[in-house]
Design a protein around this motif. Sequence first.
Motif, PDB file in Angstrom:
ATOM      1  N   ALA A  17       0.829  -1.238  -0.094  1.00 29.68           N
ATOM      2  CA  ALA A  17       0.149   0.076  -0.008  1.00 29.68           C
ATOM      3  C   ALA A  17       0.868   1.267  -0.160  1.00 29.68           C
ATOM      4  N   LEU A  18       1.912   1.205   0.662  1.00 29.36           N
ATOM      5  CA  LEU A  18       2.791   2.343   0.955  1.00 29.36           C
ATOM      6  C   LEU A  18       3.598   2.519  -0.404  1.00 29.36           C
ATOM      7  N   PHE A  21       1.173   4.012  -3.082  1.00 27.90           N
ATOM      8  CA  PHE A  21       0.595   5.163  -2.741  1.00 27.90           C
ATOM      9  C   PHE A  21       1.904   6.419  -3.106  1.00 27.90           C
ATOM     10  N   THR A  22       3.046   5.845  -2.935  1.00 32.39           N
ATOM     11  CA  THR A  22       4.041   6.678  -3.181  1.00 32.39           C
ATOM     12  C   THR A  22       4.138   6.953  -4.733  1.00 32.39           C
ATOM     13  N   SER A  24       1.654   6.619  -6.847  1.00 31.27           N
ATOM     14  CA  SER A  24       0.475   7.252  -7.775  1.00 31.27           C
ATOM     15  C   SER A  24       0.566   8.593  -7.736  1.00 31.27           C
ATOM     16  N   PRO A  25       0.977   9.403  -6.542  1.00 36.72           N
ATOM     17  CA  PRO A  25       0.851  10.847  -6.793  1.00 36.72           C
ATOM     18  C   PRO A  25       1.875  11.296  -7.878  1.00 36.72           C
ATOM     19  N   CYS A  26       2.997  10.554  -8.224  1.00 38.33           N
ATOM     20  CA  CYS A  26       3.887  10.940  -9.145  1.00 38.33           C
ATOM     21  C   CYS A  26       3.377  11.060 -10.357  1.00 38.33           C
ATOM     22  N   ALA A  28       0.109  11.147 -11.068  1.00 37.97           N
ATOM     23  CA  ALA A  28      -0.736  12.178 -11.094  1.00 37.97           C
ATOM     24  C   ALA A  28      -0.137  13.468 -11.558  1.00 37.97           C
ATOM     25  N   ALA A  29       0.767  13.695 -10.947  1.00 37.65           N
ATOM     26  CA  ALA A  29       1.303  14.996 -10.998  1.00 37.65           C
ATOM     27  C   ALA A  29       1.863  15.297 -12.681  1.00 37.65           C
ATOM     28  N   GLY A  33      -2.151  16.685 -12.875  1.00 45.36           N
ATOM     29  CA  GLY A  33      -1.938  18.075 -11.915  1.00 45.36           C
ATOM     30  C   GLY A  33      -0.837  19.296 -12.774  1.00 45.36           C
ATOM     31  N   HIS A  34      -0.656  18.951 -13.826  1.00 44.08           N
ATOM     32  CA  HIS A  34       0.258  20.052 -14.606  1.00 44.08           C
ATOM     33  C   HIS A  34      -0.273  20.351 -15.608  1.00 44.08           C
ATOM     34  N   LEU A 147       0.321  33.012  -2.317  1.00 43.54           N
ATOM     35  CA  LEU A 147      -0.612  32.328  -3.520  1.00 43.54           C
ATOM     36  C   LEU A 147      -1.479  31.118  -2.667  1.00 43.54           C
ATOM     37  N   ARG A 148      -0.985  30.318  -1.742  1.00 41.52           N
ATOM     38  CA  ARG A 148      -1.606  29.235  -1.385  1.00 41.52           C
ATOM     39  C   ARG A 148      -3.073  29.882  -0.570  1.00 41.52           C
TER      40      ARG A 148
END
Lengths: 339, 329
Positions: A17-18, A21-22, A24-26, A28-29, A33-34, A147-148
């Motif tokens: 799982a770890l 999870f590590t 999948s965000p890559c 997606a980025a 996300g880009h 900005l955040r």
Amino acid sequence: MFRRNVSPVLSRLLLAALIGFTVSPCSAAQGGGHVPAEHVPYSRALRASGPALPRDAVIPQIVKDDLGRPFPLPARTPERIVSMAPNITEILFALGLGGRVVGVTRFCDWPSEAKAIPKIGGLIDPNIEVIRSLDPDLVIAFRGNPLRLVDRVRKLGLPVFVLDIGEGLDELFPLIVKIGRVTRTEGRAAELVAGLQSRVAAVDARLRGALSRPKVFALLYGQGLWTCGGESYLDDIIARAGGVNVASSLPKKWALYKRERIIKDDPDVIFVLARSEADFASGRGRLARTPGVDGVAAVRTGRIFELDENAASRFGPRLIDVLVRMAALLHPDELGGRT
Amino acid sequence: MSRKAGRRLFWAVSLFLCLAGFSLSILTGPVRTTPGDLIGFIKAPDRVLSAIFIDLRLSRAVLAFLVGAALALSGAILQGYFRNPMADPFVVGVSSGAALGAVVAAAIGFEAAAFGFSGPGLLAFLSGLGIVSLVYVLSLRRGGFKVETILLTGIAAGALASALTSFFLFMRSDSYDQAVFWLLGSFQLAEWGQAATIAPWVVLCLLASVWLARDMDLLALGDESAQALGSPVRRVRKAFLAMSALLAALSVAVSGIIGFVGLVVPHWVRILIGPGHRALFLSSALAGGTFLLYCDLLARTLLPAELPIGVITAAVGAPFFLYLLHKKR
């Protein structure tokens, strides 16, 4: 027995799982996300503005703010505007929109009517909850707001338009035009810009015959010799007023100047950006008492002048007042009597 | 008072404080709201109040609770793992590694947001896990697996990450405001997306750690004894290390580094209900969440501008911890 069989399975599951999870965000980025702002589909840009759109709006025109983000133009002048910077507040008032400004920062003290408007906090610490509670139909933010925080306001569904300040006087006019555009007061913005530009042109015309270009040091009143570097709009204003900023070579907006360099530069005129008469007097006194600096031309000839810090530190219409005053002080022969 | 009654009391008080904390969080803020407003809002929802109560205050309270639970659980796991009361998410380098990622992202302007994480949050999460993996691999290579080795490697790697963080801060002094956010923590940007991202992992790790709690109890006897008593020591250790790292990295990714919770909350709980790990894990999560809920409440109400929450956790946590410690003696 049961536990002993389960533990390894569980630990492996957790590890898997770890890892999952590590990874999948890559991806997606890189994938989702880009997306650069200009590629956001038209329909999505519309949807993003959601509840802000008046119900009777036809398909609105899309403009871009200074972050390059698409912004659907409102059909008519917004009724409840929140300004997140003093210069924006000032321009809104200059466009006759003062009555529609419902929230300003605690630094917005010009014109004085702005002081009575509810405060949303400061430039770097605006309060999101207060902004939301004012129920604005337009929020004008500034690049200097974190900005955040600006993005958090946008995520609440409020229409946020972000503006930058410029490095030169000429960038003031497009800024006013943009604010006029987004508040649907294009006509008044054009008039305001034309008026300001004619005053700049008048200064240019009077200075055409000027022979000298005095060396100028602009001191920001306070601790240390803070001055404006080559990237600041004040550097440009000094040049437009027919002077040469001695700190022009510093590639910064604001810079701490070395005492030795002032002595070597030997400025003809020193402007002290002060908040009050008393600050100016004490700033001038301090310069005169600083060993070495007491010998530079400006101090010897007494050409140390006050500049209104409040007007000079805001990228708004009053910069033209600053320009006119500066030009008159630098070139009394050409612009005499016009302070 | 018997241990069982003590535990019941602890749970009752914690649950009460937790619910009270949520209610206070929803009702308190710069915009004045009364319980009457809340009741009125529940009867007839209104756009502005919905944004304030639900999108801003409740999401923030939920996120603070989740992060508090995650940090306290991570600390409780690591203290058992290292058999060392000084252990917390900082010692294995997760926090320092995550901070480095966030500050680098802020310095280079990395903005690729995903899964409710901001760009810096994403990089914080990855670098936090990255540094733990590095520490783990380095510790393995030195012949077998020794707890002391991983502890020391973790401290060294953490120090290196902190040095790099300071370097980036020095080079990009204009990202100071961002840096404060990441180095001292804040829930100012909390939103539902973040809570939804971390909630399943916090729950999963809590359940798994409770399931493996007996193995953790056995580890207290030493690895050889635990092995002899039938606990698969290496696998248990791997699972616990992975869980604690995941929890800490997730926390830093959404809220920046929040110190003290992971170190101190498990101690409070141990002093109050004893050292058994099953109860310790559950209670630490509840107490940690509740503690951070109140800290966040203070952080956003104490001054007109928001305080970084790391300031509050230490300022409130340390004296209370000292009090408990001395009362115990």
